[in-house]
Design a protein around this motif. Structure first.
Motif, short mmCIF file in Angstrom:
data_model
loop_
_atom_site.label_atom_id
_atom_site.label_comp_id
_atom_site.label_asym_id
_atom_site.label_seq_id
_atom_site.Cartn_x
_atom_site.Cartn_y
_atom_site.Cartn_z
N ASN A 155 -44.43 6.38 -25.61
CA ASN A 155 -44.76 5.75 -24.02
C ASN A 155 -43.10 5.90 -23.62
N HIS A 156 -43.29 5.54 -22.11
CA HIS A 156 -42.09 5.94 -21.37
C HIS A 156 -41.62 5.05 -20.32
N VAL A 157 -40.67 4.19 -20.78
CA VAL A 157 -40.08 3.08 -20.00
C VAL A 157 -38.62 3.25 -19.43
N SER A 158 -38.05 4.25 -20.05
CA SER A 158 -36.51 4.52 -19.73
C SER A 158 -36.13 5.89 -19.66
N TYR A 159 -35.06 6.04 -19.01
CA TYR A 159 -34.35 7.52 -19.15
C TYR A 159 -33.67 7.78 -20.37
N LEU A 160 -33.64 6.61 -21.06
CA LEU A 160 -33.13 6.73 -22.54
C LEU A 160 -33.96 6.91 -23.53
N ASP A 161 -35.17 7.03 -23.20
CA ASP A 161 -36.33 7.08 -24.47
C ASP A 161 -36.30 8.39 -25.30
#
Length: 249
Positions: free
Chosen positions: A43-49
């Motif tokens: 999943n993708h919730v942050s630019y740091l994932d």
């Protein structure tokens, strides 16, 4: 080819995590194969994932080659690092080339990291998934590992200021059981099951998260269905609509 860039970058990241005293929990890392190709679908919730998803493979001593937008590779700072770590650039106007590169990497036995939602989810729930993730796995004959990340949005996410010096933030990384493409009639069926599994992992990470908002002004990082003030999926889709581009494969 020797890995001259990736190990030092990992070491630097771990040093930063220790300085910030991030409370990182990794579960399910034993699902990552120690040899052979695999797709890690997060999943993708942050630019740091990509950093934290990669940590999920570290106990298996695997380096993950992430698919990322081409502009990251042309940036004067991030570009040399991304190329040195042999990540895979994605040109949304010519996605077939990126797809072929990823399939080739999988067939060589690499672990490829993918964010099948394509963009960060403003609602912090799992959006509809692009089918390229499972099509790659089917073509290469490798498993897909669903990965749930939670807490990373508190450090840096879309529409919020960066808080990269925030200390003591809990970060959850859950690696799910491998999905064998041979068990599905086609890639679309596998994509549907991937969304189900990924959503369940994210839901678990959210509900078991050890931290709570500090007050009414700190509820932005919680999804609406858990009492937070993040946009609903419908509101997030409306926010994304003006900048939506041609989907990646």
């Amino acid at each position: 080819m020797p890995e001259l860039v990736y190990p030092p970058v990992i070491a630097a990241a771990k040093t930063m995590f220790r300085v910030l005293d991030l409370k990182i929990t990794v579960e399910g890392a034993h699902h990552v194969p120690r040899t052979g190709g695999a797709v890690m679908a997060s999943n993708h919730v942050s630019y740091l994932d990509f950093i934290f998803c990669g940590l999920g493979a570290h106990p298996a001593k695997r380096l993950v080659r992430f698919m990322a937008k081409k502009s990251v590779f042309t940036h004067k700072v991030s570009g040399p690092l991304m190329r040195g770590m042999r990540h895979i650039p994605v040109d949304r106007r010519a996605g077939a080339g990126s797809y072929a590169t990823a399939v080739s990497a999988l067939k060589r036995g690499e672990v490829v990291g993918v964010f099948p939602e394509a963009t960060i989810s403003r609602s912090f729930t799992v959006k509809e998934l692009k089918s390229g993730t499972t099509r790659m796995a089917v073509e290469a004959g490798v498993p897909v590992l669903p990965v749930a990340l939670w807490g990373t949005q508190r450090l840096w996410t879309k529409g919020r200021p960066r808080t990269l010096t925030r200390r003591h933030t809990p970060i959850t990384i859950l690696v799910g059981e491998p999905m064998d493409p041979a068990a599905y009639p086609d890639a679309n069926a596998m994509t549907a099951d991937l969304k189900t599994r990924l959503s369940a992992l994210v839901d678990r990470a959210q509900r078991e998260y050890p931290d709570q908002p500090a007050g009414p002004d700190d509820t932005w990082w919680l999804p609406a269905h858990l009492g937070g003030t993040a946009p609903t999926p419908e509101e997030a889709a409306a926010l994304d609509a003006p900048t939506r581009r041609t989907p990646t494969p």
